[in-house]
Enzyme design. Structure first.
Site, mmCIF file in Angstrom:
data_model
loop_
_atom_site.group_PDB
_atom_site.id
_atom_site.type_symbol
_atom_site.label_atom_id
_atom_site.label_comp_id
_atom_site.label_asym_id
_atom_site.label_seq_id
_atom_site.Cartn_x
_atom_site.Cartn_y
_atom_site.Cartn_z
ATOM 1 N N ASP A 1 -33.012 -27.303 -11.647
ATOM 2 C CA ASP A 1 -32.699 -28.463 -10.809
ATOM 3 C C ASP A 1 -31.412 -28.273 -10.011
ATOM 4 O OD1 ASP A 1 -34.895 -30.051 -11.407
ATOM 5 O OD2 ASP A 1 -34.022 -30.635 -13.336
ATOM 6 N N ASP B 1 -36.438 -29.448 -3.712
ATOM 7 C CA ASP B 1 -37.631 -29.742 -4.495
ATOM 8 C C ASP B 1 -38.832 -29.108 -3.796
ATOM 9 O OD1 ASP B 1 -39.937 -31.017 -5.640
ATOM 10 O OD2 ASP B 1 -38.533 -32.435 -6.549
ATOM 11 N N LYS C 1 -42.503 -38.367 -5.323
ATOM 12 C CA LYS C 1 -42.709 -37.091 -4.621
ATOM 13 C C LYS C 1 -43.925 -37.138 -3.690
ATOM 14 C CE LYS C 1 -40.533 -34.409 -8.293
ATOM 15 N NZ LYS C 1 -40.084 -33.058 -8.609
ATOM 16 N N LYS D 1 -18.489 -9.696 -10.310
ATOM 17 C CA LYS D 1 -18.586 -10.326 -11.625
ATOM 18 C C LYS D 1 -17.336 -11.171 -11.891
ATOM 19 C CE LYS D 1 -19.116 -9.025 -16.440
ATOM 20 N NZ LYS D 1 -18.844 -7.967 -17.385
ATOM 21 N N PHE E 1 -46.371 -31.275 -12.173
ATOM 22 C CA PHE E 1 -46.241 -31.421 -13.622
ATOM 23 C C PHE E 1 -45.048 -32.314 -13.910
ATOM 24 C CE2 PHE E 1 -49.223 -28.079 -13.945
ATOM 25 C CZ PHE E 1 -49.672 -28.045 -15.255
ATOM 26 N N LYS F 1 -42.670 -40.286 -10.921
ATOM 27 C CA LYS F 1 -42.499 -38.981 -10.269
ATOM 28 C C LYS F 1 -43.599 -38.755 -9.235
ATOM 29 C CE LYS F 1 -40.293 -36.194 -13.147
ATOM 30 N NZ LYS F 1 -40.084 -35.314 -14.283
ATOM 31 N N ASN G 1 -34.185 -21.372 -17.576
ATOM 32 C CA ASN G 1 -34.720 -22.255 -18.619
ATOM 33 C C ASN G 1 -35.794 -21.533 -19.413
ATOM 34 O OD1 ASN G 1 -37.377 -22.709 -17.321
ATOM 35 N ND2 ASN G 1 -36.062 -23.575 -15.727
HETATM 36 N N1 CTP Z 1 -40.412 -29.209 -8.949
HETATM 37 C C1 CTP Z 1 -40.292 -28.403 -7.828
HETATM 38 N N2 CTP Z 1 -39.053 -28.067 -7.356
HETATM 39 C C2 CTP Z 1 -37.938 -28.520 -7.962
HETATM 40 C C3 CTP Z 1 -38.040 -29.355 -9.120
HETATM 41 C C4 CTP Z 1 -39.295 -29.676 -9.580
HETATM 42 O O1 CTP Z 1 -41.323 -27.977 -7.279
HETATM 43 N N3 CTP Z 1 -36.746 -28.183 -7.482
HETATM 44 C C5 CTP Z 1 -41.751 -29.595 -9.407
HETATM 45 C C6 CTP Z 1 -42.130 -29.003 -10.750
HETATM 46 O O2 CTP Z 1 -42.802 -27.763 -10.571
HETATM 47 C C7 CTP Z 1 -43.037 -30.076 -11.317
HETATM 48 C C8 CTP Z 1 -42.496 -31.359 -10.730
HETATM 49 O O3 CTP Z 1 -41.738 -30.989 -9.593
HETATM 50 O O4 CTP Z 1 -44.364 -29.928 -10.844
HETATM 51 C C9 CTP Z 1 -41.642 -32.163 -11.652
HETATM 52 O O5 CTP Z 1 -40.643 -31.362 -12.223
HETATM 53 P P1 CTP Z 1 -39.660 -31.945 -13.347
HETATM 54 O O6 CTP Z 1 -38.644 -30.908 -13.679
HETATM 55 O O7 CTP Z 1 -40.458 -32.560 -14.454
HETATM 56 O O8 CTP Z 1 -39.021 -33.135 -12.557
HETATM 57 P P2 CTP Z 1 -37.783 -33.252 -11.627
HETATM 58 O O9 CTP Z 1 -38.271 -33.596 -10.261
HETATM 59 O O10 CTP Z 1 -36.922 -32.043 -11.726
HETATM 60 O O11 CTP Z 1 -37.069 -34.546 -12.233
HETATM 61 P P3 CTP Z 1 -36.327 -34.728 -13.669
HETATM 62 O O12 CTP Z 1 -35.760 -33.396 -14.030
HETATM 63 O O13 CTP Z 1 -35.321 -35.752 -13.349
HETATM 64 O O14 CTP Z 1 -37.349 -35.225 -14.635
#
Ligand code: CTP
Length: 413
Positions: free
Chosen positions: A274, A302, A337, A284, A319, A333, A205
């Site tokens: 995600d 997560d 979490k 490859k 975040f 969130k 990303n």
């Molecule tokens: N985060 C993490 N590990 C993951 C996904 C997220 O540690 N696999 C942490 C990010 O660093 C951030 C927080 O969780 O501090 C929220 O991340 P975000 O991408 O906004 O949320 P998601 O939990 O992925 O949910 P969504 O994409 O549905 O908004």
């Protein structure tokens, strides 16, 4: 600001005339105290010339002791900095030895002490050295670095002394601002992750890592042992921060878990992918072998939620990057979490990702505060001050005894 600069016997001692120059340029008075082995690497004559003061090295030097005894010197110091600090001096400090002028002075001073280790990377990772480092941190001694990179021995790894300018900034910044996080370990995740599709392709990303790097730097400025678990970025290592480089979300997860028992505050600024491909072939993927391509994705672990799930675990800050419904999604969130705080920002339309500025809204149980728009470096400092404040508050509120040295995931406790 009076600084006693202790120099021990590492090849990095050749950089100390520049360190003296950097400290004096910022208005500090510098009194150098050398160990016997330091004299093998840098001359008294050059150090005396740059510091403008006679060099001290011998506890039993009657003439020097008559003009300022080692006890007077210990009281004179506003800060003691040992750079470079060898494995030997770290061991002597950890054992409480008073075998020469420098170690005696460290026992006799009430001034904050910082050390900038410098040694071969294998020596630095040795269990005895790491245990001495932990002991020194527990006793409030600040460990600056070491950095990663090419070493004098021709090898590469963690063990380089930080650059003189970085040491000077860290030591003097720490003196001008309150050390809100002294003695605490702050672990920060930053950057994107890369989830391999095959040996040459990956899912990732647009995260630049800037926000997490700024937070880790600000935590180090506030006296914390700051550890940054970073996905791939193009940013330079922040001064005074221990780096752990990872590529995938699973590597980030393992790094965070390995530190959880020593972490006081965990701040997750990384944009962890995600999903990751369920299967990664070891060759490859060829266009000729596929008629259209479907990739099965599985959810990544997560990282933040798994740290927040520890009983008596670290203070956790997440975040929430959202394109809409900022407040509601962020609060959901935080609850889902199990976090202590959440920093929410709007992304999309050129906001948030890969920008130098950011605007955020921070939420915690019973409060919220807005920051910005401001540059990410300043925002990092503001956020770290707020996190330190909320962390202190949570420690005051806590009725738990302070004995939770080992932590267990909630479902196994
Ligand atoms: N985060 C993490 N590990 C993951 C996904 C997220 O540690 N696999 C942490 C990010 O660093 C951030 C927080 O969780 O501090 C929220 O991340 P975000 O991408 O906004 O949320 P998601 O939990 O992925 O949910 P969504 O994409 O549905 O908004």
């Amino acid at each position: 600001m009076n600084i006693v600069l202790g120099i021990s016997g590492s090849v990095a001692a050749y950089k100390t005339p520049e360190l003296v120059r950097q400290l004096r340029k910022r208005g500090a008075e510098v009194q150098i105290v050398m160990t016997a082995s330091a004299e093998e690497f840098v001359t008294e004559t050059s150090l005396q010339a740059v510091s403008g003061r006679p060099i001290r090295s011998n506890l039993w030097d009657k003439e020097a002791e008559a003009s300022m005894s080692h006890i007077e010197l210990a009281r004179w110091a506003d800060r003691v900095v040992i750079a470079p600090a060898t494995a030997e001096i770290m061991a002597r400090l950890a054992s409480g030895a008073a075998s020469d002028l420098l170690t005696t002075l460290c026992l006799a001073t009430e001034a904050p002490i910082a050390i900038a280790p410098a040694m071969n990377h294998v020596m630095w990772s040795n269990a005895a050295v790491q245990s001495n480092r932990d002991t020194l941190i527990e006793r409030g001694i600040r460990v600056l670095g070491p950095g990663e990179g090419d070493q004098a021995c021709g090898e590469t790894g963690a063990g380089r002394m930080l650059e003189p300018e970085d040491i000077a900034v860290l030591v003097l910044d720490d003196a001008t601002t309150a050390s809100l996080l002294s003695g605490k370990t702050v672990v920060v995740t930053a950057g994107p992750t890369r989830e391999p599709i095959d040996p040459v392709r990956y899912i990732s990303n647009r995260s630049s890592g800037k926000m997490g790097y700024a937070i880790a730097a600000a935590a180090a400025e506030q006296g914390a042992r700051a550890v940054l678990i970073s996905g791939p970025t193009t940013l330079p290592d922040p001064a005074g921060v221990e780096m752990i480089y990872v590529q995938t979300g699973e590597e980030m997860h393992r790094a965070a878990q390995s530190l959880v028992n020593e972490t006081d505050i965990f701040i997750a600024a990384a944009a962890v992918a995600d999903y990751r491909p369920a299967k990664v072939p070891d060759h490859k993927i060829k266009k000729s072998q596929t008629d259209g391509l479907q990739i099965d994705l599985v959810p990544s672990t997560d990282v933040l939620a798994s740290v927040a799930a520890f009983v008596d675990g670290p203070f956790t800050v997440g975040f929430a990057a959202e394109t809409e419904n900022l407040r509601q999604y962020a609060l959901d969130k935080m609850e889902r979490k199990g976090l202590d705080m959440i920093i929410a920002n709007e992304v999309g339309d050129g906001r948030g990702f890969d920008q130098d500025d950011n605007t955020v809204q921070v939420f915690w149980s019973g409060g919220e505060q807005a920051f910005g728009p401001t540059d990410k470096v300043q925002l990092g400092r503001d956020l770290v001050e707020l996190v330190a404040d909320r962390f202190d508050q949570s420690c005051d509120d806590s009725t738990q005894p302070e004995l939770s040295i080992l932590r267990f995931p909630k479902d196994t406790a």
